[in-house]
Design an enzyme around this catalytic site. Sequence first.
Site, PDB file in Angstrom:
ATOM      1  N   ASP A  76       5.802   0.445  11.904  1.00 49.34           N
ATOM      2  CA  ASP A  76       4.567  -0.202  11.450  1.00 49.34           C
ATOM      3  C   ASP A  76       4.482  -1.675  11.863  1.00 49.34           C
ATOM      4  O   ASP A  76       3.460  -2.326  11.620  1.00 49.34           O
ATOM      5  CB  ASP A  76       4.429  -0.089   9.921  1.00 49.34           C
ATOM      6  CG  ASP A  76       3.929   1.288   9.506  1.00 49.34           C
ATOM      7  OD1 ASP A  76       3.550   2.079  10.385  1.00 49.34           O
ATOM      8  OD2 ASP A  76       3.924   1.576   8.288  1.00 49.34           O
ATOM      9  N   LYS A  79       0.836  -1.205   0.000  1.00 49.57           N
ATOM     10  CA  LYS A  79       0.000   0.000   0.000  1.00 49.57           C
ATOM     11  C   LYS A  79       0.870   1.255   0.000  1.00 49.57           C
ATOM     12  O   LYS A  79       0.631   2.197  -0.746  1.00 49.57           O
ATOM     13  CB  LYS A  79      -0.902  -0.010   1.245  1.00 49.57           C
ATOM     14  CG  LYS A  79      -1.546   1.326   1.540  1.00 49.57           C
ATOM     15  CD  LYS A  79      -2.336   1.322   2.831  1.00 49.57           C
ATOM     16  CE  LYS A  79      -1.540   1.552   4.087  1.00 49.57           C
ATOM     17  NZ  LYS A  79      -1.211   2.954   4.411  1.00 49.57           N
ATOM     18  N   ASN A  80       1.913   1.249   0.849  1.00 54.69           N
ATOM     19  CA  ASN A  80       2.707   2.466   1.004  1.00 54.69           C
ATOM     20  C   ASN A  80       3.643   2.735  -0.171  1.00 54.69           C
ATOM     21  O   ASN A  80       4.268   3.786  -0.239  1.00 54.69           O
ATOM     22  CB  ASN A  80       3.511   2.422   2.314  1.00 54.69           C
ATOM     23  CG  ASN A  80       2.618   2.660   3.516  1.00 54.69           C
ATOM     24  OD1 ASN A  80       1.443   2.963   3.374  1.00 54.69           O
ATOM     25  ND2 ASN A  80       3.185   2.525   4.711  1.00 54.69           N
ATOM     26  N   CYS A  89      -4.241  12.634  14.009  1.00 53.95           N
ATOM     27  CA  CYS A  89      -4.663  11.248  13.857  1.00 53.95           C
ATOM     28  C   CYS A  89      -4.282  10.487  15.107  1.00 53.95           C
ATOM     29  O   CYS A  89      -3.623  11.025  15.990  1.00 53.95           O
ATOM     30  CB  CYS A  89      -4.064  10.625  12.608  1.00 53.95           C
ATOM     31  SG  CYS A  89      -2.346  10.221  12.765  1.00 53.95           S
ATOM     32  N   ARG A  91      -8.328  -0.286   5.465  1.00 55.35           N
ATOM     33  CA  ARG A  91      -7.501   0.735   4.806  1.00 55.35           C
ATOM     34  C   ARG A  91      -6.236   0.121   4.234  1.00 55.35           C
ATOM     35  O   ARG A  91      -5.675   0.648   3.280  1.00 55.35           O
ATOM     36  CB  ARG A  91      -7.095   1.819   5.816  1.00 55.35           C
ATOM     37  CG  ARG A  91      -8.194   2.792   6.160  1.00 55.35           C
ATOM     38  CD  ARG A  91      -7.653   3.893   7.038  1.00 55.35           C
ATOM     39  NE  ARG A  91      -6.303   4.241   6.608  1.00 55.35           N
ATOM     40  CZ  ARG A  91      -5.324   4.632   7.413  1.00 55.35           C
ATOM     41  NH1 ARG A  91      -5.535   4.750   8.701  1.00 55.35           N
ATOM     42  NH2 ARG A  91      -4.140   4.917   6.938  1.00 55.35           N
ATOM     43  N   ARG A 113      -4.033  10.743   5.463  1.00 57.53           N
ATOM     44  CA  ARG A 113      -2.963  11.739   5.547  1.00 57.53           C
ATOM     45  C   ARG A 113      -2.034  11.693   4.339  1.00 57.53           C
ATOM     46  O   ARG A 113      -1.466  12.705   3.942  1.00 57.53           O
ATOM     47  CB  ARG A 113      -2.125  11.482   6.796  1.00 57.53           C
ATOM     48  CG  ARG A 113      -2.801  11.779   8.085  1.00 57.53           C
ATOM     49  CD  ARG A 113      -1.778  11.633   9.164  1.00 57.53           C
ATOM     50  NE  ARG A 113      -0.499  12.147   8.714  1.00 57.53           N
ATOM     51  CZ  ARG A 113      -0.147  13.411   8.758  1.00 57.53           C
ATOM     52  NH1 ARG A 113      -0.934  14.301   9.276  1.00 57.53           N
ATOM     53  NH2 ARG A 113       1.028  13.796   8.291  1.00 57.53           N
ATOM     54  N   ARG A 172       1.485  14.424  13.648  1.00 60.70           N
ATOM     55  CA  ARG A 172       1.941  14.171  12.280  1.00 60.70           C
ATOM     56  C   ARG A 172       1.852  15.387  11.348  1.00 60.70           C
ATOM     57  O   ARG A 172       1.058  15.412  10.409  1.00 60.70           O
ATOM     58  CB  ARG A 172       1.176  12.996  11.680  1.00 60.70           C
ATOM     59  CG  ARG A 172       1.377  11.729  12.472  1.00 60.70           C
ATOM     60  CD  ARG A 172       0.675  10.558  11.859  1.00 60.70           C
ATOM     61  NE  ARG A 172       1.418   9.979  10.749  1.00 60.70           N
ATOM     62  CZ  ARG A 172       1.006   8.894  10.103  1.00 60.70           C
ATOM     63  NH1 ARG A 172      -0.103   8.301  10.438  1.00 60.70           N
ATOM     64  NH2 ARG A 172       1.710   8.412   9.108  1.00 60.70           N
TER      65      ARG A 172
END
Length: 420
Positions: free
Chosen positions: A307, A22-23, A116, A399, A92, A121
């Site tokens: 993460d 995803k990132n 968040c 997500r 974000r 952030r």
Amino acid sequence: MKALQIAGGRRLSGDISVSGAKNAALPALSASLLTTGRVVLHRIPNVVDIRTMSRLIENIGATVATDSGTCCIEAGNDLEPIAPYELVKTMRASSLVLGPLAARCGRARVSLPGGCAIGSRPIDMHLEGLRSLGATIRQDLGYIEAIAPKGGLTGGRISFRRPTVTGTEDMLMAAVLAKGESVLVNAAREPEVVDLANLLRKMGACIEGDGTSTIRVEGVDSLGGAEHSIIPDRIETGTYLIAGAMLGGELRIRDVLPDHLRPVIAKMKQAGSEIEIRDATTLVVRNNRPLVSVDVTTREHPGFPTDMQAQFMALMTQAGGVSNIVETVFENRFMHAPELRRMGANIDIDGNLAVVRGKTQLTGTDVMASDLRASACLVLAGLAAQGRTVVHRIYHLQRGYERLTEKLTGVGASIKIIDV
Ligand code: UD1
């Protein structure tokens, strides 16, 4: 509302295939705004954050066609460089369009993200970076506006106060079309940054040094279309590795890049997990012997990823001894700890230090997910717990984890989505 119901204690065996990261997919989609050419991206995970980013770039004026994990994007000449609050507030990473839009359109108007669950952030380093490339930054009505000088952005030296992943990606995308040379100092070294640089090079960009803390970019006049396959999701891989270390008969995790998991594998092996790199794209994990507690401090890549901190905490509840877990990347990332305590874990929090005393028998109950990785931690705890766990607020999981319930069910877990 949807929730996840897990009947714990099942042994997990078989194969799990990991999705695209995803990132890495998020900046890749954003990079497609840099060209009128067609950008074809394979291995795009079907998760909510990706759908949000697709909607965002469509809103800007691109066309996005998605078919079984492949996205074709065309961003013609008629772009409106605005990221509205409605989309930014849910994700974000929307700030990833700032750099490409300022570079391509000479202007970007992006809603300021709110707070968040894992801290304030800010995006100050993105803005400072754009200023270093000649942009003027204005703020009004909750929006940030970056305006490039008449002839466009100019190359410059961007020195990050601390490494920032999306900040580095955003500035890389701004610098590729800026006039002259840019140098990104103290840049993030994450594999997702390297994947973006690989895509940008295919589009015609001149970039050197990605994967190190100094990245050099020689701006070009324009970029063209390209075809690119997104790297495997190292955090999804790590999450399933931990599931296997807690409950694995033999869990084979496929379509991965083991090299990206080095810091996680090293810590897990130190804790006694049996992990084998079977071939270039397969990891095998088993739960054959008692785990022992180890200490972990999160750091930027190539350190232990923040993460994976929540998932590792779930693992440490099943290890004998005392584990000190220190979070250095985000200020408030232990929201999962009180939920784990509700399941019977012994965890004390003191600022950015969590002290986990194990091994404890977890018992199923209702728990509340607070962010994406905290949700993954609670799923892992639920898989290991005695009895039934219900994880509420699963929209966080949706997500970022593609087909989580199907993948876990496929290896023997009892997990399903229910209405509550
Ligand atoms: C990315 C990842 C996220 C991961 C994080 C750290 C994406 C879409 N998200 O988030 O999953 O947890 O990297 O590996 O890739 N900071 C500032 N000012 C800024 C930018 C960041 O102070 O302008 C701070 C942050 O608050 C944080 C630290 O810098 O304390 C690192 O954050 P950063 O690397 O920017 O995280 P993201 O890119 O948002």
